[in-house]
Every structure is written in structure tokens, then in C-alpha cells.
Motif scaffolding. Structure first.
Motif, mmCIF file in Angstrom:
data_model
loop_
_atom_site.group_PDB
_atom_site.id
_atom_site.type_symbol
_atom_site.label_atom_id
_atom_site.label_comp_id
_atom_site.label_asym_id
_atom_site.label_seq_id
_atom_site.Cartn_x
_atom_site.Cartn_y
_atom_site.Cartn_z
ATOM 1 N N PHE A 147 -62.793 -51.790 3.474
ATOM 2 C CA PHE A 147 -61.505 -51.236 3.860
ATOM 3 C C PHE A 147 -61.750 -49.883 4.509
ATOM 4 O O PHE A 147 -62.489 -49.051 3.983
ATOM 5 C CB PHE A 147 -60.587 -51.081 2.647
ATOM 6 N N ILE A 148 -61.134 -49.690 5.667
ATOM 7 C CA ILE A 148 -61.264 -48.430 6.398
ATOM 8 C C ILE A 148 -59.886 -47.815 6.566
ATOM 9 O O ILE A 148 -58.964 -48.457 7.082
ATOM 10 C CB ILE A 148 -61.913 -48.650 7.776
ATOM 11 N N VAL A 149 -59.740 -46.570 6.134
ATOM 12 C CA VAL A 149 -58.491 -45.841 6.337
ATOM 13 C C VAL A 149 -58.539 -45.176 7.709
ATOM 14 O O VAL A 149 -59.439 -44.386 7.996
ATOM 15 C CB VAL A 149 -58.277 -44.780 5.245
ATOM 16 N N ARG A 150 -57.599 -45.530 8.572
ATOM 17 C CA ARG A 150 -57.564 -44.978 9.929
ATOM 18 C C ARG A 150 -56.786 -43.671 10.011
ATOM 19 O O ARG A 150 -57.090 -42.802 10.822
ATOM 20 C CB ARG A 150 -56.935 -45.996 10.883
ATOM 21 N N LYS A 151 -55.751 -43.552 9.154
ATOM 22 C CA LYS A 151 -54.900 -42.360 9.228
ATOM 23 C C LYS A 151 -54.291 -42.095 7.860
ATOM 24 O O LYS A 151 -53.827 -43.019 7.185
ATOM 25 C CB LYS A 151 -53.798 -42.565 10.257
ATOM 26 N N ILE A 152 -54.325 -40.825 7.432
ATOM 27 C CA ILE A 152 -53.687 -40.405 6.189
ATOM 28 C C ILE A 152 -52.855 -39.149 6.480
ATOM 29 O O ILE A 152 -53.407 -38.135 6.920
ATOM 30 C CB ILE A 152 -54.716 -40.072 5.089
ATOM 31 N N PRO A 153 -51.550 -39.170 6.265
ATOM 32 C CA PRO A 153 -50.731 -37.959 6.450
ATOM 33 C C PRO A 153 -51.222 -36.841 5.533
ATOM 34 O O PRO A 153 -51.752 -37.087 4.444
ATOM 35 C CB PRO A 153 -49.325 -38.419 6.061
ATOM 36 N N LYS A 154 -51.061 -35.606 5.981
ATOM 37 C CA LYS A 154 -51.570 -34.471 5.215
ATOM 38 C C LYS A 154 -50.985 -34.408 3.812
ATOM 39 O O LYS A 154 -51.675 -34.074 2.844
ATOM 40 C CB LYS A 154 -51.274 -33.169 5.970
ATOM 41 N N MET A 155 -49.710 -34.734 3.672
ATOM 42 C CA MET A 155 -49.079 -34.679 2.357
ATOM 43 C C MET A 155 -49.721 -35.682 1.407
ATOM 44 O O MET A 155 -49.992 -35.388 0.244
ATOM 45 C CB MET A 155 -47.580 -34.961 2.476
#
Length: 333
Positions: A147-155
Motif C-alpha cells: 500500500f502506497i499513500v500518495r497524499k496526506i493532508p497536513k491535519m
């Protein structure tokens, strides 16, 4: 299923290997020499098998003897090999040919109704029988995926750091486990974890249990309490079907059916299912579902494990997650 997308499993039928066993290994490739990932290797005489990895590589240990091997994958014609195992390891690459489907003239009906509907009426009518066909089985369930996380919001990232879950964007995380599953009708399952590992942070709390997938069946009216199966009793209210042709496969004829939602929603699938002529059970499927968390593609290959009892022995899920600003991709086999 709460922490990350549905885990995908490959069900490998239990392999008995003694200290005197030899190995058969190699690669499963297509006509162009490209790997066929997660292809199924099944030994008819033993009712045992294995699944190739993402590179098309396979390995199985066997006692000396003569065996009939079935090499198969969705979209390809099965290759059958009679192989004698002696006192030496054998290396053998297998090439799978693309499976072509043709529409016979006899399938053109005078009423103008697509032939798929006659096939689906029979398959839907027999779904309860196939759901309850097996009284008992034991199998090894092997999960491996990334599993690859492409984007995580700063919050969200800050909250993960507070919880000491240091998940980074662009980094691949691996989940892997081997489980022994036993089923007794009508709905009793037992699970024994043989081995597991994960590179996810807080891996000790990572759930890699295959039970949610093992228990699910497209012969059930509803999967995961959300999506309506194309084989549900009320399926005609939710789906249209299109006959895409048939192809011989040994003593069987396989029908290819397109599954088309009447209305797009997270309650329906779309894609292709393959139905065995005469038996009207599943041969394989390639279905997708779009939901609030993203999308998931499910591919299953079934094998006659005993006396025309077809069970899924290979699963592959491709998952795209997009929820509360978090985006990621998962691939499991």
C-alpha cells in the motif's frame, strides 16, 4: 477492513511436502514474454496448488510421481501439462495464450433478448445451491500486498504523528501473513495464524486476517453489507447483462458476460463474469466497485477442486483510496 482497504488474498490449497519432495519451479509468462502475476498452479491428482507471485514465479514441492498440472489466469487459456517428478528438481517456464471468445449463431434469439439473460437466470437460480454446496474444507490462506499513500493532508499527518503512526507519502508498506483456515457448514470458521509480518507503523495492531474475504461469496445476495452481487435474486433490478461470447475449455464451455449497472452507485459492481455452461456456476470474475472510500477491482479464478465443485483459489484486489483528503493505492494477491 477498518484500517486500510480490503485485504486481498490468494487461497492456496494445502500442500503436503515431505523431506524427500522435489520442487517444480519456473515463470508463467504471456506470448510476449511478460510475467503473468498471481497465476494459479493446480495439481489435479492431489487437489493441491499454489499461486505465482507478482513476477510470475512459482514454486511447489512434490513427492515423486506423475501429475497433471493446470496453469491458469484470468483472460488466458489454461495450459495443461503432464509432468513426472523424479529425484531431481525441475525448472519449467509456462506460456499462457490469450483466451478468445466467439458468439455462436445459435446464441442469436428470435425474441431479440440478449442471450446473457437466459444464462444469468440459470446462474442466479442456482446461486443458493453453490453457496451451500461445500460442507467442509481446509486451506492455507496467504496474503501479500503493498500500500502506497500518495497524499496526506497536513491535519491528518499531524494526528498520525500524535498517535506515533509515522506513515509517509510515497513509501510502500508491506503486509504479509500465512493462515490456516477450516470451514464447517453452515457458517463455522476457525483461523490459525502460522506467520505474519508488516512494515506498517504500529504493526502489532495491524489486522491482516483474511476472514472477511474468506467468508464473502458472490453467491451471496449482498457482499460486505453494501454491494449487490450480480447473482443476487433481485439482480435484474440493478444490472443489465450482455453476452460477449463463449469458449471451450477442456470438457467445459465458458460464457463471458458483461455486468452493466442500471444506475451507478456504491451498491453495484461493473465488469465481467464468466459462467460455466450446463453447471451455471462461476468460472472467474473481474468486477469493480466505486464507493465513498475510493474504488476496488476484484479478480477471482475458480478451479474444480473435486468432482465439479468449483471454488475460488486465486484472488487479486487493486484498491484506490480517496477519503478525507487521503489518497493511496493498494495491490494485493
Amino acid at each position: 477492513m477498518n484500517r486500510f482497504p480490503i485485504l486481498v488474498i490468494s487461497i492456496l490449497l494445502l500442500t503436503a511436502a515431505s523431506s524427500f519432495a522435489q520442487s517444480l519451479s519456473g515463470r508463467i509468462i504471456d506470448y510476449h514474454g511478460e510475467a503473468v502475476p498471481f497465476a494459479t498452479v493446480y495439481i489435479n491428482e492431489l487437489r493441491h496448488g499454489t499461486t505465482a507471485n507478482i513476477k510470475g514465479e512459482y514454486l511447489i514441492n512434490l513427492d515423486p510421481g506423475s501429475y497433471t498440472f493446470f496453469f491458469q489466469s484470468l483472460g488466458f487459456s489454461p495450459t495443461i501439462k503432464n509432468i513426472t517428478i523424479g529425484d531431481q528438481d525441475i525448472s519449467m517456464d509456462i506460456t499462457l495464450s490469450i483466451q478468445y471468445y466467439v458468439i455462436p449463431e445459435v446464441r442469436v434469439t428470435s425474441t431479440g433478448e440478449d442471450p446473457a439473460y437466459a444464462i444469468m437466470r440459470k446462474a442466479i437460480g442456482l446461486a443458493p445451491y453453490y453457496l451451500n454446496q461445500v460442507d467442509h474444507y481446509k486451506a492455507e490462506v496467504y496474503i501479500k500486498g503493498s500500500f502506497i499513500v500518495r497524499k496526506i493532508p497536513k491535519m491528518v499527518q499531524r494526528q498520525l504523528e500524535v498517535n506515533e503512526e509515522n506513515i509517509k507519502t510515497g513509501e510502500a508498506y508491506i503486509i504479509e501473513s500465512i493462515n490456516e483456515i477450516e470451514f464447517n457448514a453452515p457458517n463455522t470458521y476457525s483461523q490459525k495464524i502460522i506467520a505474519q509480518q508488516s512494515t506498517l507503523p504500529d504493526a502489532g495492531n495491524t489486522d491482516v486476517s483474511p476472514m472477511d474475504v474468506v467468508k464473502a461469496s458472490f453467491y451471496e445476495p449482498v457482499l460486505a453489507d453494501v454491494a449487490i452481487s450480480p447473482l443476487a435474486p433481485n439482480a435484474f433490478a440493478h444490472y443489465k447483462y450482455k453476452y460477449e461470447g463463449s469458449t471451450p475449455q477442456g470438457k467445459y464451455v465458458i460464457n463471458k458476460i458483461s455486468v452493466i449497472p442500471r444506475r451507478r452507485s456504491q451498491q453495484v459492481f461493473y465488469g465481467t463474469i464468466y459462467i460455466i455452461e450446463g453447471q451455471w456456476c462461476l468460472h472467474s470474475l473481474d468486477l469493480s466497485n466505486d464507493n465513498l472510500a475510493g474504488s476496488i477491482n476484484i479478480r477471482q479464478v475458480y478451479t474444480p477442486v473435486q468432482d465439479d465443485i468449483w471454488m475460488p483459489v486465486s484472488h487479486k484486489f487493486d484498491v484506490k483510496v480517496s477519503i478525507i483528503g487521503v489518497k493511496g493505492d493498494g495491490e494485493y494477491g
